[in-house]
Scaffold this active site. Sequence first.
Site, PDB file in Angstrom:
ATOM      1  N   GLU A  26     -31.660  76.605  37.701  1.00 36.58           N
ATOM      2  CA  GLU A  26     -33.113  76.678  37.841  1.00 36.58           C
ATOM      3  C   GLU A  26     -33.577  78.066  37.418  1.00 36.58           C
ATOM      4  O   GLU A  26     -33.753  78.955  38.236  1.00 36.58           O
ATOM      5  CB  GLU A  26     -33.570  76.396  39.286  1.00 36.58           C
ATOM      6  CG  GLU A  26     -33.701  74.934  39.638  1.00 36.58           C
ATOM      7  CD  GLU A  26     -32.406  74.319  40.144  1.00 36.58           C
ATOM      8  OE1 GLU A  26     -32.373  73.105  40.370  1.00 36.58           O
ATOM      9  OE2 GLU A  26     -31.415  75.067  40.305  1.00 36.58           O
ATOM     10  N   SER A  27     -33.698  78.271  36.100  1.00 35.00           N
ATOM     11  CA  SER A  27     -34.296  79.461  35.477  1.00 35.00           C
ATOM     12  C   SER A  27     -33.324  80.601  35.184  1.00 35.00           C
ATOM     13  O   SER A  27     -32.286  80.359  34.607  1.00 35.00           O
ATOM     14  CB  SER A  27     -35.544  79.902  36.215  1.00 35.00           C
ATOM     15  OG  SER A  27     -36.504  78.866  36.219  1.00 35.00           O
ATOM     16  N   CYS A  85     -37.121  77.973  39.628  1.00 27.95           N
ATOM     17  CA  CYS A  85     -38.107  76.901  39.688  1.00 27.95           C
ATOM     18  C   CYS A  85     -37.638  75.833  40.678  1.00 27.95           C
ATOM     19  O   CYS A  85     -36.771  76.066  41.501  1.00 27.95           O
ATOM     20  CB  CYS A  85     -38.338  76.321  38.293  1.00 27.95           C
ATOM     21  SG  CYS A  85     -36.814  75.752  37.497  1.00 27.95           S
ATOM     22  N   SER A 104     -33.688  75.732  28.854  1.00 29.11           N
ATOM     23  CA  SER A 104     -33.825  77.119  29.291  1.00 29.11           C
ATOM     24  C   SER A 104     -33.192  78.044  28.278  1.00 29.11           C
ATOM     25  O   SER A 104     -32.195  77.679  27.637  1.00 29.11           O
ATOM     26  CB  SER A 104     -33.141  77.349  30.647  1.00 29.11           C
ATOM     27  OG  SER A 104     -33.866  76.745  31.696  1.00 29.11           O
ATOM     28  N   HIS A 147     -38.555  78.469  29.808  1.00 29.66           N
ATOM     29  CA  HIS A 147     -38.094  77.312  30.585  1.00 29.66           C
ATOM     30  C   HIS A 147     -39.068  76.163  30.360  1.00 29.66           C
ATOM     31  O   HIS A 147     -40.285  76.372  30.387  1.00 29.66           O
ATOM     32  CB  HIS A 147     -37.982  77.665  32.065  1.00 29.66           C
ATOM     33  CG  HIS A 147     -37.076  78.837  32.298  1.00 29.66           C
ATOM     34  ND1 HIS A 147     -35.710  78.726  32.224  1.00 29.66           N
ATOM     35  CD2 HIS A 147     -37.342  80.138  32.528  1.00 29.66           C
ATOM     36  CE1 HIS A 147     -35.172  79.914  32.422  1.00 29.66           C
ATOM     37  NE2 HIS A 147     -36.140  80.791  32.597  1.00 29.66           N
ATOM     38  N   GLU A 156     -41.529  66.379  30.846  1.00 31.04           N
ATOM     39  CA  GLU A 156     -41.941  65.019  31.197  1.00 31.04           C
ATOM     40  C   GLU A 156     -43.461  64.873  31.261  1.00 31.04           C
ATOM     41  O   GLU A 156     -44.164  65.752  31.761  1.00 31.04           O
ATOM     42  CB  GLU A 156     -41.358  64.606  32.555  1.00 31.04           C
ATOM     43  CG  GLU A 156     -39.850  64.461  32.576  1.00 31.04           C
ATOM     44  CD  GLU A 156     -39.161  65.684  33.127  1.00 31.04           C
ATOM     45  OE1 GLU A 156     -38.163  65.519  33.850  1.00 31.04           O
ATOM     46  OE2 GLU A 156     -39.612  66.823  32.841  1.00 31.04           O
TER      47      GLU A 156
END
Length: 330
Positions: free
Chosen positions: A64-65, A79, A226, A239, A243
């Site tokens: 996550e990032s 994130c 990322s 990042h 969707e």
Amino acid sequence: MAISGFEGFEKRLELHFSGDDPIIRMGGLRQLDFESIEEILNAVQCTVVSAVGNQYFDSYVLSESSLFVYSTKIIIKTCGTTQLLKSILPLIQFTSELGFMMSECRYTRGNFIFPKSQPYPHTNFNDEIFYLQQQLPIHLCYRKASVMPSKFISHSWHVFTACNEESNNDLFTVEVCMTELDRVLARKFFKHPNMASNEMTEVTGISDINPNALICDFVFDPCGYSMNGIDGDRYSTIHVTPEDGFSYASYECVGSIYDDPNDIINILKKVVQVFRPGTMSISTTSTTNEVWTRIAKAVEPLGMKCRSCTMDDFPSTGSVVFQTFTSCRK
């Protein structure tokens, strides 16, 4: 817990430290071993998926990032439903063992798309401020928290800073948050069978944003992307959550107030062309007004209209200017 998609909006924590010159010359905070870094990230609830470094700093792409480790500063950006602020205590422990003392803290984030899905202490900004106040060393006595508004409920900027003295920093930070990405362009961030991450970097045009940068990238399955870019002592990071319904992309870079003024203009133009967002916010942290005044000039010719601009001053970090833009196609 509310039903939601993936939370693209990141939380960002920048911590500066002071220590004796011999420790800094030996690499400073870069002496943190990987086991310690894993323990810090475990508290946040994310992991390292790719890494690269140079003579100036180490760069980690996370599940996550991103994480960046310099000799005297650490930047963590995460994130999803990560608990970023829970990294502070283990960071204080490990850095003090190396002989370092925290001298500055900066925490920033935008508006969460799915705020009800966030766990404590990220349940709301008041909880985050309370948690920060409790965790940070008491010698960081100059503290300020602010929510910088815009004309859009979905875009406001949350800033907390703490330091022990005011400093004149010649670096600036630009944080770009983009929503409602162009659907055709967003589809490029869905993974195809056997697709390598560098292929997505090329196909999407990200490799052209800063051709001088060494790029460390990662493609998620079935979608998402990322990357961290390394250019000398400068980092950049992107990042993407592509969707429909909650599409989001971020771009962040650091520069010097002594750079060629056209550098940041050319970069932001390329970023907008890669994503073509419906709504975009740009936060600029700098000790001068020279940087943020160029931003509207950079993106308005590409069909992005400036809708609001808010400024606030913070101890140590200087001014934060928060601008929002919408596409003229909206």
